[in-house]
Design an enzyme around this catalytic site. Structure first.
Site, short mmCIF file in Angstrom:
data_model
loop_
_atom_site.label_atom_id
_atom_site.label_comp_id
_atom_site.label_asym_id
_atom_site.label_seq_id
_atom_site.Cartn_x
_atom_site.Cartn_y
_atom_site.Cartn_z
N ASP A 210 5.33 10.58 0.24
CA ASP A 210 4.97 9.66 1.30
C ASP A 210 4.42 10.48 2.46
OD1 ASP A 210 4.76 7.84 3.34
OD2 ASP A 210 6.84 7.19 3.31
N GLN A 213 3.39 9.91 7.75
CA GLN A 213 3.53 10.61 9.03
C GLN A 213 2.87 11.98 9.00
OE1 GLN A 213 4.71 9.27 11.77
NE2 GLN A 213 5.47 7.37 10.87
N LYS A 236 -1.78 4.26 11.20
CA LYS A 236 -1.17 5.36 11.95
C LYS A 236 -2.16 6.49 12.23
CE LYS A 236 3.35 4.48 9.77
NZ LYS A 236 4.04 3.82 10.88
N CYS A 376 13.40 1.86 10.61
CA CYS A 376 13.34 1.67 9.14
C CYS A 376 13.88 2.91 8.42
CB CYS A 376 11.93 1.35 8.68
SG CYS A 376 11.33 -0.26 9.23
#
Length: 418
Positions: A210, A213, A236, A376
């Protein structure tokens, strides 16, 4: 203005972002420190979206008229841009989804429906970590519940790092998939990809990273990562909402079954059976997020023109400065790494016994936008015995002056609550 080494030309960059001129609450100029939730969008992206809708709006792939051909070229051109941005070996390995959550769910469902050797069943295991966003926990819990596979995870150290001391127990010969975040959305921790990927490859497990970020903040090279799948989201990284990306190795995309059925993902359809289009279209059923992909392509152009290495250096300098200034605030505890080494630009903290929601509300009255809650990532809050955190997160347009404003705002919070 405080001068730090490695900073971008902040004044020039901020002129590209209209929202950063917004005035709130009795004339206070917005201090936007909620970039881990979503970034602001530059004019270049907003203009690309407007131009698409005003000049090229049509459905893609199926039409032969000029608008359909233009829309298709823009949509597929965005795929080319994303492939280059992440150094994908092939553009056909780039799948557009509506967000990173859908990308992660796509992989989980593919593995649940797959044939051997990829199938996840009651004889197999799934490995994740305790610092994951819920989007990289819940899909695996659902898959585990449906198939009987055992879900395992890495714990956290006291300083916000992954505890890999039991890596051979978490990733075993039974492990089918290891899914973990490259950069924690709550603590900013940058995880040791090489060690995890090496162990997964030793036991023949697939790896999903993932990178939600990471993609906005640092160079992202899917080949260098060594993973089998990489997921991230557009909103993002200066792009619009409603667009995500899943990159997967070509041979896996060819072998694994589709997640959704419908138009465009098919090759032939009869009332008895259907055959599927090659990847990436095999995984893009129905009308895709066309305008959003165009906007993401424009965001990739924008970030590439600045340089991801320069963006990473800028954020490192801002983060290092923020950690230094936060250390000056009495009763403040950073949750996660307390140095800028191997960490991203999201910093979560608690301020004495003041509830983070109260901290966020008082900061908002000062024009300072932060995120409060468990982000989250509730297991992280449980691990450190806290109900929630306040999170300040920075981006390429963040300035030392905004860090100073945050520190002044926190002093106001302390005074307000006595």
């Amino acid at each position: 203005m405080t001068q730090l080494p490695g900073l971008l030309d902040i004044e020039a960059i901020r002129k590209d972002f209209p929202l950063l001129d917004r005035v709130v609450h009795d004339g206070k100029k917005i201090v936007y420190l909620d970039n881990a939730a979503t970034s602001q969008k530059p004019r270049q992206v907003l203009d690309a979206l407007n131009e698409y809708y005003e000049q090229h709006n049509a459905n893609v792939h199926r039409g032969v008229h000029v608008l359909a051909e233009e829309a298709t070229a823009l949509y597929e051109g965005a795929r080319d841009k994303v492939a280059a941005f992440i150094n994908a070996p092939s553009r056909d390995e780039v799948i557009f989804t509506k967000n990173a959550s859908e990308s992660l769910n796509l992989v989980a469902n593919m593995l649940g429906w797959a044939d051997e050797p990829y199938r996840v069943d009651r004889e197999t295991e799934i490995a994740i970590t305790e610092m994951e966003h819920h989007s990289n926990i819940v899909p695996w819990q659902l898959l585990s519940q449906r198939t009987g596979a055992k879900l395992k995870w890495f714990g956290l150290t006291d300083d916000g790092r992954l505890d890999l001391s039991n890596i051979e127990e978490v990733i075993t010969e039974k492990t089918k998939i290891v899914s973990f975040t490259l950069v924690s959305n709550i603590m900013g921790t940058v995880n040791p990809v090489e060690a995890i990927v090496r162990r997964a490859q030793d036991v023949g497990a697939l790896v999903l990273i993932d990178a939600s970020q990471a993609a906005p903040h640092m160079p992202l090279d899917v080949q260098a990562l060594g993973a089998d799948f990489v997921a991230f989201t557009g909103h993002k990284m200066c792009g619009p909402t409603g667009i995500g990306v899943l990159w997967g190795r070509q041979e896996l995309l060819e072998d694994l079954p589709p997640f959704l059925g419908g138009g465009e993902m098919i090759e032939t359809v009869s009332m008895h059976a259907s055959t599927y289009a090659p990847a990436p279209h095999k995984f893009e059923a129905g009308t895709p997020p066309i305008a959003q992909a165009v906007g993401l392509g424009a965001a990739v152009d924008y970030l590439t023109a600045i340089g991801m290495d320069k963006i990473a250096a800028h954020e490192h300098a801002i983060t290092e400065y923020a950690i230094k200034r936060l250390a000056e605030v009495p009763d403040l505890r950073i949750i996660g790494p307390t140095t800028a080494e191997d960490r991203g630009a999201a910093i979560s903290f608690v301020l004495g016994d003041i509830h983070p929601h109260d901290v966020g509300q008082v900061l908002d009255e000062q024009g300072i936008a932060v995120r409060v809650g468990h982000h989250c990532a509730r297991p992280v809050c449980l691990r450190y015995g806290i109900p929630a955190t306040t999170r300040a997160s920075f981006y390429l347009y963040s300035s030392p002056a905004e860090v100073d404003a945050l520190i002044d705002g926190l002093e106001h919070v302390r005074n307000f609550f006595g």
